[in-house]
Design a protein around this motif. Structure first.
Motif, PDB file in Angstrom:
ATOM      1  N   GLY A   1     -31.377  20.501  23.009  1.00 13.58           N
ATOM      2  CA  GLY A   1     -31.535  19.070  23.242  1.00 13.58           C
ATOM      3  C   GLY A   1     -32.097  18.352  22.037  1.00 13.58           C
ATOM      4  O   GLY A   1     -31.637  17.260  21.661  1.00 13.58           O
ATOM      5  N   GLN A   2     -33.098  18.956  21.396  1.00 17.23           N
ATOM      6  CA  GLN A   2     -33.663  18.343  20.195  1.00 17.23           C
ATOM      7  C   GLN A   2     -32.655  18.362  19.049  1.00 17.23           C
ATOM      8  O   GLN A   2     -32.529  17.380  18.303  1.00 17.23           O
ATOM      9  CB  GLN A   2     -34.938  19.068  19.795  1.00 17.23           C
ATOM     10  CG  GLN A   2     -36.118  18.790  20.724  1.00 17.23           C
ATOM     11  CD  GLN A   2     -37.415  19.370  20.199  1.00 17.23           C
ATOM     12  OE1 GLN A   2     -37.494  20.555  19.913  1.00 17.23           O
ATOM     13  NE2 GLN A   2     -38.418  18.532  20.077  1.00 17.23           N
ATOM     14  N   LEU A   3     -31.950  19.474  18.882  1.00 10.20           N
ATOM     15  CA  LEU A   3     -30.970  19.553  17.807  1.00 10.20           C
ATOM     16  C   LEU A   3     -29.845  18.537  17.995  1.00 10.20           C
ATOM     17  O   LEU A   3     -29.326  17.983  17.017  1.00 10.20           O
ATOM     18  CB  LEU A   3     -30.390  20.963  17.737  1.00 10.20           C
ATOM     19  CG  LEU A   3     -31.349  22.038  17.221  1.00 10.20           C
ATOM     20  CD1 LEU A   3     -30.747  23.423  17.420  1.00 10.20           C
ATOM     21  CD2 LEU A   3     -31.692  21.814  15.757  1.00 10.20           C
ATOM     22  N   ALA A   4     -29.489  18.257  19.241  1.00 12.20           N
ATOM     23  CA  ALA A   4     -28.448  17.252  19.496  1.00 12.20           C
ATOM     24  C   ALA A   4     -28.900  15.884  18.992  1.00 12.20           C
ATOM     25  O   ALA A   4     -28.094  15.131  18.408  1.00 12.20           O
ATOM     26  CB  ALA A   4     -28.130  17.192  20.987  1.00 12.20           C
ATOM     27  N   LEU A   5     -30.182  15.544  19.189  1.00 13.10           N
ATOM     28  CA  LEU A   5     -30.699  14.271  18.668  1.00 13.10           C
ATOM     29  C   LEU A   5     -30.728  14.289  17.144  1.00 13.10           C
ATOM     30  O   LEU A   5     -30.399  13.291  16.495  1.00 13.10           O
ATOM     31  CB  LEU A   5     -32.107  14.006  19.206  1.00 13.10           C
ATOM     32  CG  LEU A   5     -32.232  13.525  20.647  1.00 13.10           C
ATOM     33  CD1 LEU A   5     -33.683  13.158  20.947  1.00 13.10           C
ATOM     34  CD2 LEU A   5     -31.336  12.317  20.915  1.00 13.10           C
ATOM     35  N   ALA A   6     -31.136  15.428  16.573  1.00 10.95           N
ATOM     36  CA  ALA A   6     -31.178  15.527  15.116  1.00 10.95           C
ATOM     37  C   ALA A   6     -29.803  15.284  14.510  1.00 10.95           C
ATOM     38  O   ALA A   6     -29.672  14.617  13.471  1.00 10.95           O
ATOM     39  CB  ALA A   6     -31.712  16.896  14.706  1.00 10.95           C
ATOM     40  N   ARG A   7     -28.776  15.800  15.145  1.00  9.22           N
ATOM     41  CA  ARG A   7     -27.420  15.666  14.597  1.00  9.22           C
ATOM     42  C   ARG A   7     -26.909  14.228  14.692  1.00  9.22           C
ATOM     43  O   ARG A   7     -25.918  13.880  14.037  1.00  9.22           O
ATOM     44  CB  ARG A   7     -26.478  16.624  15.323  1.00  9.22           C
ATOM     45  CG  ARG A   7     -26.780  18.093  15.024  1.00  9.22           C
ATOM     46  CD  ARG A   7     -25.798  19.044  15.657  1.00  9.22           C
ATOM     47  NE  ARG A   7     -26.115  20.425  15.315  1.00  9.22           N
ATOM     48  CZ  ARG A   7     -26.563  21.331  16.187  1.00  9.22           C
ATOM     49  NH1 ARG A   7     -26.707  21.010  17.479  1.00  9.22           N
ATOM     50  NH2 ARG A   7     -26.859  22.557  15.795  1.00  9.22           N
ATOM     51  N   GLN A   8     -27.573  13.404  15.507  1.00  4.71           N
ATOM     52  CA  GLN A   8     -27.187  11.998  15.613  1.00  4.71           C
ATOM     53  C   GLN A   8     -27.788  11.142  14.497  1.00  4.71           C
ATOM     54  O   GLN A   8     -27.396   9.982  14.321  1.00  4.71           O
ATOM     55  CB  GLN A   8     -27.611  11.442  16.970  1.00  4.71           C
ATOM     56  CG  GLN A   8     -26.870  12.043  18.148  1.00  4.71           C
ATOM     57  CD  GLN A   8     -27.403  11.553  19.484  1.00  4.71           C
ATOM     58  OE1 GLN A   8     -28.052  10.509  19.565  1.00  4.71           O
ATOM     59  NE2 GLN A   8     -27.141  12.308  20.535  1.00  4.71           N
ATOM     60  N   ARG A   9     -28.723  11.685  13.751  1.00  4.02           N
ATOM     61  CA  ARG A   9     -29.353  10.919  12.663  1.00  4.02           C
ATOM     62  C   ARG A   9     -28.398  10.840  11.473  1.00  4.02           C
ATOM     63  O   ARG A   9     -27.954  11.864  10.953  1.00  4.02           O
ATOM     64  CB  ARG A   9     -30.666  11.574  12.231  1.00  4.02           C
ATOM     65  CG  ARG A   9     -31.760  11.538  13.283  1.00  4.02           C
ATOM     66  CD  ARG A   9     -33.018  12.196  12.743  1.00  4.02           C
ATOM     67  NE  ARG A   9     -34.090  12.228  13.716  1.00  4.02           N
ATOM     68  CZ  ARG A   9     -35.036  11.294  13.846  1.00  4.02           C
ATOM     69  NH1 ARG A   9     -35.025  10.248  13.013  1.00  4.02           N
ATOM     70  NH2 ARG A   9     -35.976  11.406  14.747  1.00  4.02           N
TER      71      ARG A   9
END
Length: 273
Positions: free
Chosen positions: A80-88
């Motif tokens: 879940g955190q990595l999914a947000l990171a990839r949106q940056r």
């Protein structure tokens, strides 16, 4: 194979993927004016190849990206955190991998700096983490971590004093699961863990993150500061909130803000040749 503590952290951060970055970016280092992420990035400048252990939603790596780093990578247990990171947008070229810091999926001598913000102290088998960090670092590469400190100020210690009895009320099967490792929260323990991997003794920099804000905002930030708050039921949370706001009323400033601080320590070293 992941441990019970790692499974707990993964599940928590999958549900609350931006909780840590919201907490850290809500505050500024007392007397400095920057976020703790920015202070950590400054301490390893001018590193151009940076790996973040427990990178979360990429907030720290984004600071390095804005500072001109050329190669960015991160590893984290939480999808879940990595999914947000990839949106940056700043991290469009970063290598963000799901996995454990004890088994890094990167080549030897790949980075000038390995960093970790409020994650190293939660990792199992820290000697394995240290060995992997040493493997992927170049000689004289920097290793720098921010870990929690024992002292906080303002409303923060009031929150913890009121919350601890409620944490003890939580049935054992619902309690937050932490690693049994405690050495990685203090200077001597970190040196003990890092030395066998070839690192020099750490420098040690304590500072405070100022979280002063409106009372309701400080309440939310205090809740996010402690994993065990997430184990309380609605009735316990309501009791805690009521007691917290009442006990801290006398601390409010003339403009109604509530002082609060989170104590942390920054440990930095380098890999010896």
């Amino acid at each position: 194979m992941t441990s019970a503590a790692e499974n707990y952290l993964r599940e928590y951060h999958d549900r609350k993927p931006d909780a840590m970055s919201v907490l850290i970016e809500s505050g500024r280092v007392t007397g400095d004016g920057r976020t703790s992420y920015e202070v950590l990035a400054d301490r390893v400048a001018p590193a151009r190849r940076v790996l973040d252990l427990g990178c979360g939603d990429g907030a720290l790596l984004a600071v390095f990206a804005r500072g001109g780093a050329e190669k960015l990578a991160g590893v984290d247990l939480s999808s879940g955190q990595l999914a947000l990171a990839r949106q940056r947008s700043e991290l469009a070229g970063a290598e963000l991998r799901h996995g454990r810091a004890q088994e890094l999926p990167f080549e030897d001598d790949s980075f000038d700096a390995v960093v970790s913000h409020m994650a190293f102290m939660l990792m199992d088998d820290p000697e394995e983490v240290a060995a992997e960090a040493a493997r992927v670092l170049t000689p004289r590469g920097a290793f720098a971590v921010v870990v929690g400190g024992p002292e906080s100020t303002g409303a923060t210690p009031v929150f913890l004093e009121l919350a601890r009895p409620l944490f003890r009320e939580v049935p054992e099967e619902r309690r937050a699961t932490y690693t049994a490792e405690r050495r990685t929260s203090n200077r001597e323990g970190i040196d003990e863990v890092l030395a066998p991997a070839g690192f020099a003794p750490v420098s040690w920099e304590p500072y405070e993150i100022d979280l002063t804000a409106a009372p309701d905002e400080v309440w939310t930030l205090c809740c996010e500061s402690y994993y065990s708050t997430d184990t309380l039921d609605d009735a316990q949370l309501a009791r805690l909130r009521s007691a917290f706001l009442a006990e801290t009323a006398q601390l409010r400033t003339a403009d109604g803000r509530l002082p609060a601080g989170l104590s942390v320590n920054l440990a930095k070293t380098e890999l010896l040749e």
